[in-house]
Design a protein around this motif. Structure first.
Motif, mmCIF file in Angstrom:
data_model
loop_
_atom_site.group_PDB
_atom_site.id
_atom_site.type_symbol
_atom_site.label_atom_id
_atom_site.label_comp_id
_atom_site.label_asym_id
_atom_site.label_seq_id
_atom_site.Cartn_x
_atom_site.Cartn_y
_atom_site.Cartn_z
ATOM 1 N N ALA A 50 45.767 38.544 -9.242
ATOM 2 C CA ALA A 50 44.928 37.553 -9.577
ATOM 3 C C ALA A 50 43.789 37.374 -8.407
ATOM 4 O O ALA A 50 42.491 37.179 -8.762
ATOM 5 N N LEU A 51 43.965 37.712 -7.190
ATOM 6 C CA LEU A 51 42.973 37.762 -6.305
ATOM 7 C C LEU A 51 41.978 38.814 -6.403
ATOM 8 O O LEU A 51 40.745 38.636 -6.187
ATOM 9 N N ALA A 52 42.456 39.951 -6.754
ATOM 10 C CA ALA A 52 41.542 41.349 -6.953
ATOM 11 C C ALA A 52 40.799 40.695 -8.342
ATOM 12 O O ALA A 52 39.420 41.165 -8.012
ATOM 13 N N ALA A 53 41.237 40.107 -9.262
ATOM 14 C CA ALA A 53 40.339 39.852 -10.367
ATOM 15 C C ALA A 53 39.216 38.790 -9.950
ATOM 16 O O ALA A 53 38.261 38.644 -10.541
ATOM 17 N N ALA A 54 39.710 37.807 -9.062
ATOM 18 C CA ALA A 54 38.854 36.706 -8.522
ATOM 19 C C ALA A 54 37.869 37.086 -7.730
ATOM 20 O O ALA A 54 36.499 36.879 -7.698
ATOM 21 N N ARG A 55 38.070 38.182 -7.175
ATOM 22 C CA ARG A 55 37.009 39.114 -6.401
ATOM 23 C C ARG A 55 35.970 39.815 -7.243
ATOM 24 O O ARG A 55 34.551 40.015 -6.684
ATOM 25 N N ALA A 56 36.245 39.946 -8.555
ATOM 26 C CA ALA A 56 35.412 40.577 -9.469
ATOM 27 C C ALA A 56 34.608 39.449 -10.071
ATOM 28 O O ALA A 56 33.545 39.945 -10.983
ATOM 29 N N LEU A 57 34.784 38.113 -9.513
ATOM 30 C CA LEU A 57 33.866 37.341 -10.363
ATOM 31 C C LEU A 57 33.344 36.189 -9.575
ATOM 32 O O LEU A 57 33.857 35.330 -8.892
ATOM 33 N N PRO A 58 32.261 36.294 -9.604
ATOM 34 C CA PRO A 58 31.215 35.350 -8.648
ATOM 35 C C PRO A 58 31.212 33.870 -9.305
ATOM 36 O O PRO A 58 30.935 33.737 -10.549
ATOM 37 N N PRO A 59 31.952 32.936 -8.677
ATOM 38 C CA PRO A 59 32.063 31.844 -9.257
ATOM 39 C C PRO A 59 30.726 30.971 -10.054
ATOM 40 O O PRO A 59 30.860 30.194 -10.832
ATOM 41 N N GLN A 60 29.711 31.551 -9.284
ATOM 42 C CA GLN A 60 28.338 30.661 -9.866
ATOM 43 C C GLN A 60 27.970 31.235 -11.266
ATOM 44 O O GLN A 60 27.191 30.725 -11.786
ATOM 45 N N SER A 61 28.584 32.574 -11.641
ATOM 46 C CA SER A 61 28.719 32.996 -12.802
ATOM 47 C C SER A 61 29.240 32.230 -14.100
ATOM 48 O O SER A 61 28.941 32.398 -15.419
ATOM 49 N N LEU A 62 29.916 31.294 -13.622
ATOM 50 C CA LEU A 62 30.694 30.489 -14.574
ATOM 51 C C LEU A 62 29.748 29.418 -15.116
ATOM 52 O O LEU A 62 29.160 28.788 -14.503
ATOM 53 N N PRO A 63 30.207 28.851 -16.506
ATOM 54 C CA PRO A 63 28.952 28.116 -16.998
ATOM 55 C C PRO A 63 28.930 26.757 -16.641
ATOM 56 O O PRO A 63 27.998 26.038 -17.057
ATOM 57 N N SER A 64 29.943 26.029 -16.195
ATOM 58 C CA SER A 64 29.881 24.825 -15.538
ATOM 59 C C SER A 64 30.971 24.429 -14.515
ATOM 60 O O SER A 64 31.585 25.239 -13.868
ATOM 61 N N VAL A 65 30.684 23.160 -13.914
ATOM 62 C CA VAL A 65 31.566 23.010 -12.860
ATOM 63 C C VAL A 65 33.110 23.223 -13.091
ATOM 64 O O VAL A 65 33.856 23.245 -12.030
ATOM 65 N N GLU A 66 33.517 22.601 -14.232
ATOM 66 C CA GLU A 66 34.974 22.788 -14.582
ATOM 67 C C GLU A 66 35.657 24.055 -14.480
ATOM 68 O O GLU A 66 36.441 24.209 -13.664
ATOM 69 N N PRO A 67 34.987 25.190 -15.192
ATOM 70 C CA PRO A 67 35.576 26.302 -14.860
ATOM 71 C C PRO A 67 35.522 26.974 -13.258
ATOM 72 O O PRO A 67 36.225 27.544 -12.852
ATOM 73 N N ARG A 68 34.457 26.220 -12.506
ATOM 74 C CA ARG A 68 33.901 26.864 -11.393
ATOM 75 C C ARG A 68 35.401 26.234 -10.529
ATOM 76 O O ARG A 68 36.100 26.894 -9.624
ATOM 77 N N ALA A 69 35.576 25.026 -10.888
ATOM 78 C CA ALA A 69 36.869 24.279 -10.236
ATOM 79 C C ALA A 69 38.190 25.035 -10.506
ATOM 80 O O ALA A 69 39.006 25.009 -9.733
ATOM 81 N N ARG A 70 38.257 25.392 -11.679
ATOM 82 C CA ARG A 70 39.597 26.130 -12.101
ATOM 83 C C ARG A 70 39.430 27.333 -11.381
ATOM 84 O O ARG A 70 40.659 27.665 -11.056
ATOM 85 N N TYR A 71 38.658 28.134 -11.237
ATOM 86 C CA TYR A 71 38.475 29.299 -10.373
ATOM 87 C C TYR A 71 38.944 29.075 -9.026
ATOM 88 O O TYR A 71 39.899 29.742 -8.543
ATOM 89 N N TYR A 72 38.595 28.008 -8.079
ATOM 90 C CA TYR A 72 38.882 27.979 -6.991
ATOM 91 C C TYR A 72 40.325 27.250 -6.867
ATOM 92 O O TYR A 72 41.123 27.717 -5.959
ATOM 93 N N THR A 73 40.919 26.545 -7.690
ATOM 94 C CA THR A 73 42.087 26.191 -7.774
ATOM 95 C C THR A 73 43.252 27.071 -8.075
ATOM 96 O O THR A 73 44.224 27.482 -7.532
ATOM 97 N N ASP A 74 42.836 28.249 -9.042
ATOM 98 C CA ASP A 74 43.616 29.426 -9.333
ATOM 99 C C ASP A 74 43.806 30.283 -8.094
ATOM 100 O O ASP A 74 44.809 30.819 -7.639
ATOM 101 N N VAL A 75 42.478 30.761 -7.322
ATOM 102 C CA VAL A 75 42.364 31.136 -6.182
ATOM 103 C C VAL A 75 43.412 30.667 -5.131
ATOM 104 O O VAL A 75 44.246 31.323 -4.397
ATOM 105 N N ALA A 76 43.341 29.206 -5.107
ATOM 106 C CA ALA A 76 44.136 28.639 -3.929
ATOM 107 C C ALA A 76 45.590 28.873 -4.137
ATOM 108 O O ALA A 76 46.179 28.910 -3.415
ATOM 109 N N ALA A 77 45.994 28.717 -5.371
ATOM 110 C CA ALA A 77 47.258 28.968 -5.632
ATOM 111 C C ALA A 77 48.061 30.480 -5.383
ATOM 112 O O ALA A 77 48.925 30.492 -4.689
ATOM 113 N N ALA A 78 47.135 31.216 -5.772
ATOM 114 C CA ALA A 78 47.257 32.885 -5.464
ATOM 115 C C ALA A 78 47.500 33.062 -3.815
ATOM 116 O O ALA A 78 48.399 33.549 -3.189
#
Length: 137
Positions: A50-78
């Motif tokens: 999960a963390l390796a997949a997150a490193r390949a995804l710049p959060p600013q490339s996500l279309p809105s604040v909700e998926p960006r928040a989801r990105y950060y919470t998923d990373v936090a859990a991992a």
């Protein structure tokens, strides 16, 4: 799961850009597929993937604040599962910065915060986040 995610990534790449999905609030794109990959890897019990997949995804490339928040919470859990508490808290704070209501209202996030509070040392930042999210024991 990985085969399906790889297939979705290939389709998204072939489509190019973002394909709007009505009222979905975002769309179908390589970035949103990668976000799902982060979540899926964590869900199947592989926080390192999960963390390796997150490193390949710049959060600013996500279309809105909700998926960006989801990105950060998923990373936090991992990160929490890997024992990287301070980084996990920083990621939760980034999620809260992106979408406070989304972050505070998700039971999984409150559970993660509670777990961090009970599993080790706390910081003023973690206690304040817990209070804002209604996650104090």
């Amino acid at each position: 799961m990985r085969e399906l995610t790889d297939e979705a990534a290939a389709i998204a790449a072939d489509l190019g850009g973002t394909t709007a999905l009505g009222d979905h609030g975002g769309g179908f794109s390589p970035a949103t597929v990668q976000l799902h990959r982060v979540s899926a890897e964590f869900s199947i019990g592989d926080p390192s993937a999960a963390l390796a997949a997150a490193r390949a995804l710049p959060p600013q490339s996500l279309p809105s604040v909700e998926p960006r928040a989801r990105y950060y919470t998923d990373v936090a859990a991992a990160l929490a599962q890997r024992g990287r508490r301070d980084e996990s808290v920083r990621s939760l704070l980034a999620a809260e910065h992106q979408a406070p209501q989304e972050t505070h209202s998700r039971p999984a996030v409150r559970s993660l915060i509670s777990g961090l509070l009970m599993s080790g040392r706390t910081t003023p930042e973690l206690r304040a986040l817990a209070a804002r999210a209604g996650a104090l024991p």
